[in-house]
Design an enzyme around this catalytic site. Structure first.
Site, PDB file in Angstrom:
ATOM      1  N   SER A 329       0.940  -1.294   0.014  1.00  0.00           N
ATOM      2  CA  SER A 329      -0.050  -0.067  -0.005  1.00  0.00           C
ATOM      3  C   SER A 329       0.765   1.136  -0.039  1.00  0.00           C
ATOM      4  O   SER A 329       0.369   2.254  -0.477  1.00  0.00           O
ATOM      5  CB  SER A 329      -0.855  -0.072   1.244  1.00  0.00           C
ATOM      6  OG  SER A 329      -2.126  -0.877   1.185  1.00  0.00           O
ATOM      7  N   ASP A 353     -16.379   2.094  -2.235  1.00  0.00           N
ATOM      8  CA  ASP A 353     -15.661   0.894  -1.914  1.00  0.00           C
ATOM      9  C   ASP A 353     -16.609   0.035  -1.079  1.00  0.00           C
ATOM     10  O   ASP A 353     -16.538  -0.007   0.087  1.00  0.00           O
ATOM     11  CB  ASP A 353     -14.371   1.279  -1.282  1.00  0.00           C
ATOM     12  CG  ASP A 353     -13.330   0.247  -0.711  1.00  0.00           C
ATOM     13  OD1 ASP A 353     -13.846  -1.100  -0.801  1.00  0.00           O
ATOM     14  OD2 ASP A 353     -12.387   0.415  -0.209  1.00  0.00           O
TER      15      ASP A 353
END
Length: 667
Positions: A329, A353
């Site tokens: 990430s 999301d």
């Protein structure tokens, strides 16, 4: 009967013989005079030189190797001289018998024998090879009394490299070692001036700064003209000029910071690079585990070499320079910058999301679960996988590649130590060249999806991640990372800065940089790193990351306890501080430690505290960090200025006899 002789004929014959003999003698004498004149007049200089050479020997004087200092002037590499016992195999009739005989005079252990055997394999028969080093005065005296028994064996005084802090910064410093046959062959290709300067030199830099600044550290070889006896023994010094010591190399590294970070890793594996984002200076360059470079100075023994080379932890691997990892990430802020710069997605675009992303019948999950609509800033703060799955699909692999390449991902940064690897920044062209089977050469659209969250084929070094972090910190300005800031001439004392290439402006729009910085600050103030930076006396900007060490089967839930330790996820963190005026940027990975906020971010927090606030972790805090159980600092931090400098390693202390040994090699 009376013999009648012709007296006149006899006299004439006698006179002829006298004349012939006289001519022969005169001719011989004339030839002798001519030869004498030829030798005395015509060949006078040549013969005089030969005569002089018969009684003298010209010996190269190896210079003292230059020092290596950190940014505060702390000595990281120095020299000492010591007596060695050396054998020239070509001058010894029975080598084993000679070594056995020496053992009765001076202690020669199994390790000494093994090292001698290995060095002999890499040397020529007429090379002088050490069998024992760092002899005491008593041992020198004992051998001197018995020297007549050992033809081909000599006591010599040699310079030894010393790394006073042992394992600290070993991957940066490198080490020196005996020149092997391959290196000798390569040196023969040097120009005459450089080659001549290495007469008598037997040790050169092998890794790190020792290797990359070899000619700077080596110095200029001197010569001594010695009068010798008929047996070749030195009688007295006649003439010569001294060697010029190598120049001092000054690093940007802060050795106290370096040690602090190495201590924080404890027994864990990993790497950390800290840079000054405005100059590219390397402030700390950590690879754990480390090794002791002093082991290599005299020729490492087979047992130590086996322990280092066969260890599953790979202590000889420079993880910061040569270890490649998926960035996880920590890649998301750079993807966001790419989207803004290429116009593929604006900062306020909302992406839902729901905790999964479907593409071509495949379901890409997210450990964050359903976090709803997120814009770019919140996508960084909350580390939304779905946001970046969709972004990667929109950008495509080649556009991602073309944006990331100038930022240094998958590229050689040009740092001033050798051995750097490129890693992998995937593209369609890369895959065509990387694989041989036609079906493997094709890039599939589904392979692009995982690139958005720093997985897939992505594989970079911590140096590359630190450089890219510095670029964001400095508003799109790219500096070449470098360790050496200056050299100091040992004769004049003049300090000469090392010139660096001009800054490369990537022309990032300030508004775009601001968006990404805001997202990174939100990670610190209200995201995954919030707890770690509680109470910090500055505002930082950073991103946590977790990267797979091994590929998990699709739709299989990750369970660290079910995996071997070397198969668990890596913990990563990239950050810079202060956020509004960055003075330091870091990239950290702790191998197989799991969550970035739990293992990597606490290390970065203490680095920032040290650099910006002058604070050093308390003993309780350090103990917690070493085992990955730290968040915000525990206890009262110490003042960095009061924390002790790294202690000189006792194992490499100079023996008493060595301190008084002459630096030059005696003939």
């Amino acid at each position: 009967m009376t013999e009648i002789r012709n007296v006149a004929a006899d006299i004439a014959r006698f006179k002829r013989r006298v004349i012939v003999i006289g001519l022969v003698v005169l001719t011989a004498f004339s030839l002798l005079c001519l030869r004498l004149a030829y030798l005395q007049v015509v060949r006078h200089e040549d013969l005089a030189e030969q005569a002089e050479n018969n009684r003298t020997a010209v010996v190269p004087v190896v210079p003292n190797r230059g020092l290596i200092l950190d940014r505060n002037g702390i000595v990281l590499a120095s020299n000492y001289s010591a007596y060695t016992l050396e054998i020239t195999p070509s001058k010894v009739a029975d080598l084993e018998e000679t070594i056995d005989g020496l053992s009765s005079v001076i202690e020669v252990g199994p390790r000494d024998r093994r090292r001698f055997k290995r060095l002999r394999e890499d040397s020529r028969s007429f090379d002088s090879i050490p069998i024992r080093t760092r002899l005491s005065d008593e041992e020198v005296a004992r051998f001197a009394a018995q020297r007549y028994r050992f033809p081909g064996v000599e006591i010599k005084a040699r310079l030894f490299r010393n790394y006073p802090h042992g394992e600290i910064a070993s991957h940066v410093l490198g080490y020196i070692g005996r020149i092997n046959q391959t290196e000798k062959a390569a040196m023969e290709e040097w120009d005459d001036e450089d080659y001549d300067n290495y007469r008598g030199t037997e040790y050169i830099g092998k890794l790190g700064i020792e290797q990359s600044y070899e000619k700077t550290l080596h110095g200029l070889t001197g010569v001594e003209q010695m009068e010798t006896s008929a047996g070749g023994r030195a009688v007295r010094r006649l003439n010569g000029h001294p060697a010029t010591p190598g120049n001092t190399v000054m690093l940007s590294l802060d050795i106290k910071l370096q040690k602090m970070v190495e201590d924080m890793f404890g027994e864990r594996r990993g790497a950390m690079v800290a840079l000054d984002p405005k100059t590219g200076e390397v402030l700390a360059f950590v690879s754990k585990p480390t090794f002791d470079p002093n082991l290599f100075v005299e020729g490492i023994d087979s047992e130590s070499w086996k322990e280092l080379s066969e260890s599953i932890d790979k202590p000889l691997l420079n993880r910061a320079l040569r270890g490649t990892y998926p960035p996880g990430s920590t890649y998301k802020p750079f993807m966001a910058m790419g989207a803004l710069q290429t116009g593929k997605r604006g900062p306020n675009v909302q992406i839902n999301d729901p905790g999964f992303y479907n593409f071509a019948g495949h379901r890409f999950g997210s450990p964050e679960g359903n976090i709803g609509n997120v814009d770019m800033r919140r996508s960084i703060q909350l580390s939304s996988n779905i946001y970046y799955y969709s972004l990667a699909n929109e950008m495509g692999v080649d556009l991602i590649h073309d944006f990331m390449k100038p930022m240094g991902f998958g590229q050689i940064t040009g740092i001033d130590i050798g051995g750097e690897v490129r890693g992998v920044l995937p593209s369609t062209e890369w895959k065509r060249n990387a694989y041989k089977r036609p079906e493997m050469k094709k890039w599939y659209a589904g392979e692009t999806i995982s690139l958005g969250i720093g997985q897939g084929y992505n594989s970079f070094t911590m140096l590359q991640l630190a450089q890219a972090t510095s670029i964001i910190a400095d508003g799109g300005h790219k500096h070449r990372p470098h360790l050496v800031v200056a050299t100091r001439d040992t004769v004049t004392g003049k300090t000469q800065p090392v010139e660096q290439p001009p800054v490369d402006d990537l022309h990032f729009a300030p508004a775009n940089v601001a968006v990404v910085r805001e997202g990174l600050q939100a990670v610190i103030t209200g995201g995954t790193a919030r707890a770690v930076f509680t109470g910090a006396g500055y505002v930082a900007a950073g991103k946590t990351g977790t990267a797979q060490a091994v590929t998990q089967a699709q739709n299989t839930k990750y369970n660290a306890k079910a995996l071997e330790e070397h198969q668990r996820d890596h913990a990563l963190f990239m950050a810079f501080a202060p956020a509004n005026d960055p003075k330091i940027a870091v990239a950290v990975i702790v191998e197989n430690a799991g969550w970035g906020a739990g293992a990597a971010a606490p290390i970065a927090r203490r680095v920032f505290d040290y650099w910006l606030l002058g604070q050093y972790p308390s003993e309780a805090d350090m103990a917690a960090i070493k085992v990955g159980k730290a968040s915000a600092p525990i206890g009262k931090p110490r003042l960095a200025s009061e924390a002790a400098w790294p202690a000189v390693a006792a194992a490499v202390a100079v023996p008493a006899a060595a301190a008084s040994a002459p630096a030059a090699t005696t003939p």
